[in-house]
Scaffold this motif. Structure first.
Motif, PDB file in Angstrom:
ATOM      1  N   LYS A   1     -22.837 -21.745  -2.110  1.00  0.00           N
ATOM      2  CA  LYS A   1     -22.103 -22.220  -0.935  1.00  0.00           C
ATOM      3  C   LYS A   1     -22.601 -21.594   0.365  1.00  0.00           C
ATOM      4  N   ALA A   2     -23.245 -20.432   0.289  1.00  0.00           N
ATOM      5  CA  ALA A   2     -23.750 -19.753   1.486  1.00  0.00           C
ATOM      6  C   ALA A   2     -25.035 -20.392   2.022  1.00  0.00           C
ATOM      7  N   ALA A   3     -25.672 -21.242   1.220  1.00  0.00           N
ATOM      8  CA  ALA A   3     -26.924 -21.876   1.642  1.00  0.00           C
ATOM      9  C   ALA A   3     -26.656 -22.872   2.769  1.00  0.00           C
ATOM     10  N   ASP A   4     -27.568 -22.917   3.720  1.00  0.00           N
ATOM     11  CA  ASP A   4     -27.472 -23.827   4.858  1.00  0.00           C
ATOM     12  C   ASP A   4     -27.803 -25.246   4.394  1.00  0.00           C
ATOM     13  N   ARG A   5     -26.902 -26.156   4.633  1.00  0.00           N
ATOM     14  CA  ARG A   5     -27.087 -27.548   4.214  1.00  0.00           C
ATOM     15  C   ARG A   5     -27.561 -28.442   5.362  1.00  0.00           C
ATOM     16  N   GLY A   6     -27.774 -27.870   6.534  1.00  0.00           N
ATOM     17  CA  GLY A   6     -28.108 -28.660   7.712  1.00  0.00           C
ATOM     18  C   GLY A   6     -29.489 -29.281   7.678  1.00  0.00           C
TER      19      GLY A   6
END
Length: 146
Positions: free
Chosen positions: A33-38
């Motif tokens: 969940k901490a990974a950037d999804r942008g």
């Protein structure tokens, strides 16, 4: 997640059949969940001429087909390799959070082996930038996760 899956599918389609999802995108697909999804991160072989574009960051480098997995029907770099990239190149707080979330996928008695695999991936990177920081962080993270 659906939006990320759609954008990841399109990025792979555009980058070609040898491309794999990597970095934050791979970690997000593995459930971090901490990974950037942008931005969608794609890794292509060096000889493949694909350029980054808005919303898609293309990385060039070598990888083994053994290090590619199928996640949600998409070609994704293995968790240990994707995590090695993030540990080497990203802010410590984000990398630490991603490691903690990734290691939770494993039972406590398998976490040491996972940390060792990530360490081997860090040492094997052709790009040596950030290796020292990543290995120090990995040792620190593993003490927290063990």
């Amino acid at each position: 997640m659906t939006n990320l899956l759609t954008r990841a599918f399109e990025a792979l389609r555009t980058a070609g059949p040898e491309a794999v999802l990597t970095h934050h995108t791979a970690l997000a697909l593995y459930g971090c969940k901490a990974a950037d999804r942008g931005i969608v991160h794609v890794l292509v072989p060096d000889q493949r001429r694909v350029r980054s574009r808005p919303g898609v960051d293309v990385h060039h480098g070598d990888f083994s087909i053994r290090d590619v997995e199928n996640v949600h029907g998409l070609r994704v770099l293995s968790l240990d390799h994707a995590l090695a990239h993030v540990l080497c190149r990203e802010a410590s707080s984000v990398a630490l959070a991603c490691f903690e979330q990734a290691v939770e996928r494993y039972p406590p008695d398998h976490r040491g082996a996972f940390a060792e695999r990530v360490g081997r991936c860090i040492r094997a990177r052709a790009d040596h930038r950030g290796q020292r920081k990543a290995l120090l962080m990995l040792r620190s993270c593993y003490r927290l996760a063990a």
